[in-house]
Design a protein around this motif. Sequence first.
Motif, PDB file in Angstrom:
ATOM      1  N   LYS A 160       0.826  -1.205   0.000  1.00  0.00           N
ATOM      2  CA  LYS A 160       0.000   0.000   0.000  1.00  0.00           C
ATOM      3  C   LYS A 160       0.860   1.255   0.000  1.00  0.00           C
ATOM      4  CE  LYS A 160      -3.211   2.527   2.997  1.00  0.00           C
ATOM      5  NZ  LYS A 160      -3.990   2.497   4.250  1.00  0.00           N
ATOM      6  N   ILE A 218       2.931   2.204  -3.200  1.00  0.00           N
ATOM      7  CA  ILE A 218       2.200   2.902  -4.262  1.00  0.00           C
ATOM      8  C   ILE A 218       2.511   4.391  -4.229  1.00  0.00           C
ATOM      9  CG2 ILE A 218      -0.125   3.468  -5.087  1.00  0.00           C
ATOM     10  CD1 ILE A 218      -1.058   0.792  -4.046  1.00  0.00           C
ATOM     11  N   TRP A 260       5.594   4.708  -6.518  1.00  0.00           N
ATOM     12  CA  TRP A 260       5.334   4.465  -7.938  1.00  0.00           C
ATOM     13  C   TRP A 260       4.423   5.539  -8.523  1.00  0.00           C
ATOM     14  CZ3 TRP A 260       8.721   1.729 -10.097  1.00  0.00           C
ATOM     15  CH2 TRP A 260       9.313   0.649  -9.430  1.00  0.00           C
ATOM     16  N   ASN A 261       3.476   6.016  -7.755  1.00  0.00           N
ATOM     17  CA  ASN A 261       2.599   7.081  -8.260  1.00  0.00           C
ATOM     18  C   ASN A 261       3.359   8.370  -8.495  1.00  0.00           C
ATOM     19  OD1 ASN A 261       0.451   5.370  -8.203  1.00  0.00           O
ATOM     20  ND2 ASN A 261      -0.809   6.585  -6.830  1.00  0.00           N
TER      21      ASN A 261
END
Length: 854
Positions: free
Chosen positions: A467, A470, A473-474
């Motif tokens: 979680k 992310i 990566w975002n």
Amino acid sequence: MVLRNYWKSRHKSGRFPTLCWIRPGLAALFGFCVTQLVCGAGTVGEHAFVVQKDAEFDVTYNDTVTSENQTIYAFNHTISRNKTEGVRVTVDVLQQQLESPILFVIRQKQAVMSFQVPLILRGLYQRKYPYKHVGRTLCQPPTRAASETQYFFVDVSTLSSQGTNYQLRVSRVESFTLQTDKKFSFTASPSQPQFFKYVFPDGVDTVIVKVNSDVNFPCSVMSVQDIQCPVYDLDNNVAFIGMYQTMTKKGAITVQRKDFPSNSFYVVVVVKTEDEACGGPLRFYPLRPDTLIDAGNRTKDLNVVVSPAINSEKYVIGMLFCLGIFLSFYVLTLLVACVENKRMKRREVFENPPDMSPAETASLLGKNGDGKTPASPYEYGSFADNGSTLSSEAITDSATSTDNNYGYMERSLDSVARSRQESLSSVEEDDYDTLGDIDSDKNIVRTKKYLCVADLARKDKRVLSKKYQIYFWNIATIAVFYALPVIQLVITYQTVVNVTGNQDICYYNFLCAHPLGALSAFNNILSNLGYVMLGLLFLLIVLQRDVMNHRALVRNDLSALECGIPKHFGVYYAMGTALMMEGLLSACYHVCPNYTNFQFDTSFMYMIAGLCMLKLYQKRHPDINASAYTAYACLAAVIFFSVLGVVFGRGNTVFWIVFSVIHILATLLLSTQLYYMGRWRLDSGVLRRIVYVIYTDCIRQCSGPMYIDRMVLLVMGNIVNWSLAAYGLIVRPNDFASYLLAIGICNLLLYFAFYIIMKLRSGERIKCLPLVCILFTAVVWGFALYFFFQGLSTWQKTPAESREHNRDCILLSFFDDHDIWHFLSSIAMFGSFLVLLTMDDDLDTVQRDKIYVF
């Protein structure tokens, strides 16, 4: 008589002679030259006489001109290849004939210049301003001979049948050639522009042309043009060639020898007819578009200085200095890592002797040294039910004793490993909550009066790790899709500046803007290197900690499994990436800083502030922290409001009312979310529940808040945010982007201060390394903000007004105040990240059900 009769016969037949260039000897023989009028003068009368006069410099000629006669003044002067002298023509018309002005045509060897008097100059909305006093400097055609005599003629004519008196004076311009580092003063007006010549001396490849004035208005334009004829020196044509910029008190243009093949250039100064371009008041608009407006007195005293710019050695020193500063942090980090590694090895040897296994050590530490059982989960560093703290002896026994830190370890390594394998059975988080409801319902756990980290760290570790990954990566995806069009756009901006020469497009500190290649201000770009290098260094530090934590989990280290703040590094990776992107986008912004690309420099500042607050909250609330999608959506909304505020916020009452209402509502919703740990619903019954809580808790029994610490933080946060909203609504600051960033920073500092206070109040301590980072970062932030508020330029004003704040370089003759802000702020951000990373290292050996949540 022959030529006069020829002229009359040609005039009656409707045919006119072409432009006639008579040799000086022939002109002296006949005393006049027959000329066709050019530049719209029209024809002369039926009995017009053309008279040529031999004229001299520095003599005032008072004559009258009508449609029946025209006068030609013949001048000659000697031009030396080693000496340049300017020639200036000054004309005064004593009567104002607007319908039929006097036309002056000046014919030189390689150029023709013409102008009418009264001279009509146009301003905004095509408003017309007449000038009866006109002064123009003649361009200087190059000469190859060592000495050459050149001739030029001034033709005077008009179509008015009434006689118009005028005064003509031609004089030589003293100090027409500017000298290096010597100030020259002069006076200019819209109808009397000035220009001067500068020749590059040997060994000088770059110079800075500085034009200054003691008064703001009238607005002026300074231009640098190549040596050619004609010279564009009027308000309506000065922007045709060369480089130019508007100015009030200050103007500066950096000129490179490579851009001028003749190794020389003209410095042109023109006073504009109106002041709107420099931020002055807008004059009245006439009802009729052809109405002539009295221009008034618009003369301006100025001075010009041409100084050599820095050489290539200064560029090398500046780049080495920048690299040296930030590489030293890599060296310092390596030294600290080596010292810390040696200390950890010594502690492992001390805590685990060679003849004793880790399991045996854990079993021996099943009880405290005094035979007592461990303290209850809510006694360590927490508050009793009556709100009083434990005795200092209990805190000391729990927090400082290494043996006591292991007093809770009653499970064997096998049982820990088995439970961990069971927890890894699910690697994805679906819509359902992974909190084990058979053990405890989340409403019961999260609404307890005193929470510990174990209560909010019950979800699967691998699910939480994915979680929070992310976040990284975002932001990496956002960075790629954000940076590519930004780079393309700023390259276009720089190309437009270089091609058009319009230096009003970009808001540089022109007194300290050092070009390199196609870049106009290389120093402002180079100083952003610190964000990239220190962001990369932070990522390496986080990676090293991530690897160590992973190895500890693999070998079933009890401290990593059950102790300390849960280690989730995804937000840290996102913070390091955001710092690097801030450096890249700030560099792109400083390629051409202006009104339209300000968000390049601020977008990732909002990201950094938001990620720091999320990480600070995540430390004690890992199970209920916001997801990456929600967090970035909120940050996108902030950036959206930032753009709206800059475009529509200046003086717009409706916008400020709407923004203030949204700001206050968002603060209330976030406060409710934090106070109830997410255990509330925003639905149709929310108002009924609010009224019920107010009635039962405040009116009926007037009981105090259940969560006192959280209430104190949220009350202070609401006071700060409501005050900021009121300030924005009343003052309406022009720089909305900085105002919005200030809101984020104030909330971050408030939460950070609350975190530190509660940490110390709970009996926890701050180790040496984070304490040094806190003190160092606070000092660096103080100096950084000092240089930030120097304000060397601002796109909130006109380019001319922005240049009033320009200042010379203050560091190594290469960096200005804003560059130092880049240096210090990058170091301060790196230090702030280290504080967040290390501030809870003292809890690495403390059981999670003894770590207080606040």
